[in-house]
Design a protein around this motif. Sequence first.
Motif, PDB file in Angstrom:
ATOM      1  N   ASP A 109       0.879  -1.170   0.000  1.00  0.00           N
ATOM      2  CA  ASP A 109       0.000   0.000   0.000  1.00  0.00           C
ATOM      3  C   ASP A 109       0.923   1.229   0.000  1.00  0.00           C
ATOM      4  O   ASP A 109       1.319   1.733   1.054  1.00  0.00           O
ATOM      5  CB  ASP A 109      -0.901  -0.026   1.240  1.00  0.00           C
ATOM      6  N   ASN A 169      -7.048   1.002  -4.128  1.00  0.00           N
ATOM      7  CA  ASN A 169      -6.438   2.224  -4.664  1.00  0.00           C
ATOM      8  C   ASN A 169      -5.247   2.607  -3.808  1.00  0.00           C
ATOM      9  O   ASN A 169      -5.298   2.525  -2.592  1.00  0.00           O
ATOM     10  CB  ASN A 169      -7.436   3.391  -4.615  1.00  0.00           C
ATOM     11  N   GLY A 170      -4.182   3.043  -4.457  1.00  0.00           N
ATOM     12  CA  GLY A 170      -3.005   3.493  -3.713  1.00  0.00           C
ATOM     13  C   GLY A 170      -1.986   2.387  -3.488  1.00  0.00           C
ATOM     14  O   GLY A 170      -0.858   2.650  -3.102  1.00  0.00           O
ATOM     15  N   LYS A 204       0.255  -1.009  -4.871  1.00  0.00           N
ATOM     16  CA  LYS A 204       0.896  -1.468  -6.106  1.00  0.00           C
ATOM     17  C   LYS A 204       1.425  -2.881  -5.918  1.00  0.00           C
ATOM     18  O   LYS A 204       1.705  -3.304  -4.795  1.00  0.00           O
ATOM     19  CB  LYS A 204       2.053  -0.547  -6.487  1.00  0.00           C
ATOM     20  N   SER A 252      -6.547  -5.324 -11.111  1.00  0.00           N
ATOM     21  CA  SER A 252      -7.976  -5.562 -11.181  1.00  0.00           C
ATOM     22  C   SER A 252      -8.304  -7.005 -10.781  1.00  0.00           C
ATOM     23  O   SER A 252      -9.191  -7.235  -9.951  1.00  0.00           O
ATOM     24  CB  SER A 252      -8.447  -5.212 -12.601  1.00  0.00           C
ATOM     25  N   GLU A 304       0.622   4.365  -0.946  1.00  0.00           N
ATOM     26  CA  GLU A 304       0.137   5.652  -0.405  1.00  0.00           C
ATOM     27  C   GLU A 304       0.280   5.689   1.111  1.00  0.00           C
ATOM     28  O   GLU A 304       0.785   6.654   1.697  1.00  0.00           O
ATOM     29  CB  GLU A 304      -1.332   5.845  -0.789  1.00  0.00           C
TER      30      GLU A 304
END
Length: 179
Positions: free
Chosen positions: A86, A146-147, A149, A140, A88
């Motif tokens: 994560d 979100n945030g 990778k 996906s 972010e």
Amino acid sequence: MDNLHNETVGFILARRSVRSFEPRGVEPEKVSILLECGFAAPSSKNSQPCHLIVIDDKELLRKMGNSVEQFRMLTEAPLAIAVAVDVENYERVHKMTDGTWIEDASATIENILIAARTLGLEGCWLQVLNRSEREEVALSALNIPNGAKILALAVLGYGKEHKSKHKGAPEERVHKNAW
Ligand SMILES: Cc1cc2nc3c(=O)[nH]c(=O)nc-3n(C[C@H](O)[C@H](O)[C@H](O)COP(=O)(O)O)c2cc1C
């Protein structure tokens, strides 16, 4: 120096990238050890940022493998472990925006690949990060928030190929005290 070539050194040298696999699955006990070894990797500031996603659903592996050419090996593999961070949250909590999480995640996947070899498994580091088509498919398919990778997938199983061990240190790339 041969007497210093112990079993651990032997496994490190025997780790090779194998991309084709027998259909049989990986035993759950072995998967647990792979996870334990992955989480045992060193991390900057002991941030331990990695999330490991075990992918053993044949249908999901096939779907991902058929979605992008470079993922083809997933159609044959019984197992993959995605190494995700994560980013972010990592940057906010640890105040590090210099990409150090990539090093943390690299140490994690390498531990997994070496541990796999010790368990009689083979595997391959399959890059996801900064490969847009692969990222789109993997983020996906694995429902990555979100945030976050994915650095890479460790693609794993009982290998169909046998490759020779690594041997020796290339003299031209060994330097003493200075390059
Ligand atoms: C950062 C990194 C990314 C890699 N990405 C891929 C990849 O996307 N697909 C692949 O088949 N192998 C990939 N590999 C495996 C390399 O091709 C392999 O390690 C190299 O050819 C040396 O072979 P060996 O692992 O058998 O020693 C990657 C390895 C690393 C370290």
